[in-house]
Design a protein around this motif. Structure first.
Motif, short mmCIF file in Angstrom:
data_model
loop_
_atom_site.label_atom_id
_atom_site.label_comp_id
_atom_site.label_asym_id
_atom_site.label_seq_id
_atom_site.Cartn_x
_atom_site.Cartn_y
_atom_site.Cartn_z
N SER A 165 0.80 -1.23 0.00
CA SER A 165 0.00 0.00 0.00
C SER A 165 0.84 1.28 0.00
O SER A 165 0.28 2.37 0.05
CB SER A 165 -0.93 0.02 1.22
OG SER A 165 -0.18 -0.01 2.42
N LYS A 192 -1.80 4.20 0.02
CA LYS A 192 -3.16 3.96 -0.42
C LYS A 192 -4.14 4.05 0.74
O LYS A 192 -3.89 3.51 1.82
CB LYS A 192 -3.28 2.57 -1.06
CG LYS A 192 -2.76 2.48 -2.47
CD LYS A 192 -3.06 1.12 -3.05
CE LYS A 192 -2.63 1.02 -4.50
NZ LYS A 192 -2.94 -0.32 -5.07
N SER A 195 -9.01 1.88 -3.10
CA SER A 195 -8.62 1.55 -4.47
C SER A 195 -8.42 2.77 -5.35
O SER A 195 -7.75 2.70 -6.39
CB SER A 195 -9.68 0.63 -5.10
OG SER A 195 -10.95 1.28 -5.12
N GLN A 198 -5.33 8.12 -2.43
CA GLN A 198 -4.02 8.01 -1.80
C GLN A 198 -3.71 9.28 -1.03
O GLN A 198 -4.20 10.36 -1.38
CB GLN A 198 -2.92 7.80 -2.85
CG GLN A 198 -3.05 6.57 -3.70
CD GLN A 198 -1.94 6.52 -4.74
OE1 GLN A 198 -0.75 6.54 -4.44
NE2 GLN A 198 -2.34 6.47 -5.99
#
Length: 230
Positions: A165, A192, A195, A198
């Protein structure tokens, strides 16, 4: 590790924005934003980037009244087309860019470069891409003087997937001309959230070896932004 896989004929776009407001002894507002769009075909890769940075400070004038003044205003745009060559990671490219920086050593800086790029290192979680080639630049100094000439451009991008991530990226580009060496370095760490979202912490430095009197050689920017990908 590489950029997100883009299907042939497809697009990948990310938009990021960050804002900081301060109060108390120092009062002001700064805003930064960027849009990065990439497109892939069987033989070509295209990338378009638009970014901006704005900073306004609040102060007391000679009469004791609150006033505001801009201390930073920069807008940049670039377009790049890369032709995929035989051999993994090998490309020929053409890159055009333009920067308007109201408070910079160069208030206007445009460049065009062509060259060859290749992937020097590729592992499961790290990549290193390098580019080199000739170019041309035209700019206007803060003094109002126009300047132009041929350059040699070199660039490198290192990307590291620190964890499933978290991603680290370091990019450096240098344009060396007869009268000035212009360089840009950007460092970022992205995490992240889901999905499509960020959180990104970044640091960038823009430098010119030859600047007018009263201007510093290097401008830096530290940012914390939210990035939305689609």
């Amino acid at each position: 590790m590489d950029l997100p896989e883009i299907p042939e004929g497809g697009w990948f776009t990310s938009a990021e924005v960050g804002a900081i407001a301060t109060s108390g002894n120092t009062t002001g507002t700064s805003i930064t934003g960027k849009v990065d769009a990439r497109h892939e075909t069987a033989n070509w890769s295209h990338e378009f980037i638009v970014s901006g940075f704005f900073k306004e400070d609040e102060y007391e004038d000679d009469d004791g009244r609150l006033a505001r003044s801009k201390s930073a205003e920069r807008f940049a745009a670039s377009a790049k087309a890369s032709l995929k060559l035989l051999g993994e990671g090998k490309r020929a490219f053409i890159l055009g860019s333009h920067v308007n920086d109201r408070f910079g050593a160069y208030t206007r800086y445009s460049s065009l470069a062509v060259g060859h790029g290749s992937r020097w290192y590729d592992s499961d979680n790290k990549t290193l891409d390098v580019e080199i080639g000739p170019g041309y630049f035209a700019g206007e100094r803060a003094t109002g003087e126009d300047e132009n000439g041929l350059t040699v451009r070199g660039a490198a991008q290192f990307r590291w997937r620190v964890s499933p991530s978290a991603y680290f990226a370091q990019t450096v580009s240098v344009e060396k001309g007869t009268s000035n060496t212009h360089s840009v370095a950007e460092t970022s760490l992205s995490t992240k959230i889901n999905s499509t979202m960020q959180m990104k912490a970044g640091f960038s430095a823009r430098s010119d070896s030859s600047v007018p009197a009263g201007k510093k050689n290097t401008d830096t920017q530290t940012s914390l932004t939210m990035v939305y990908s689609f």
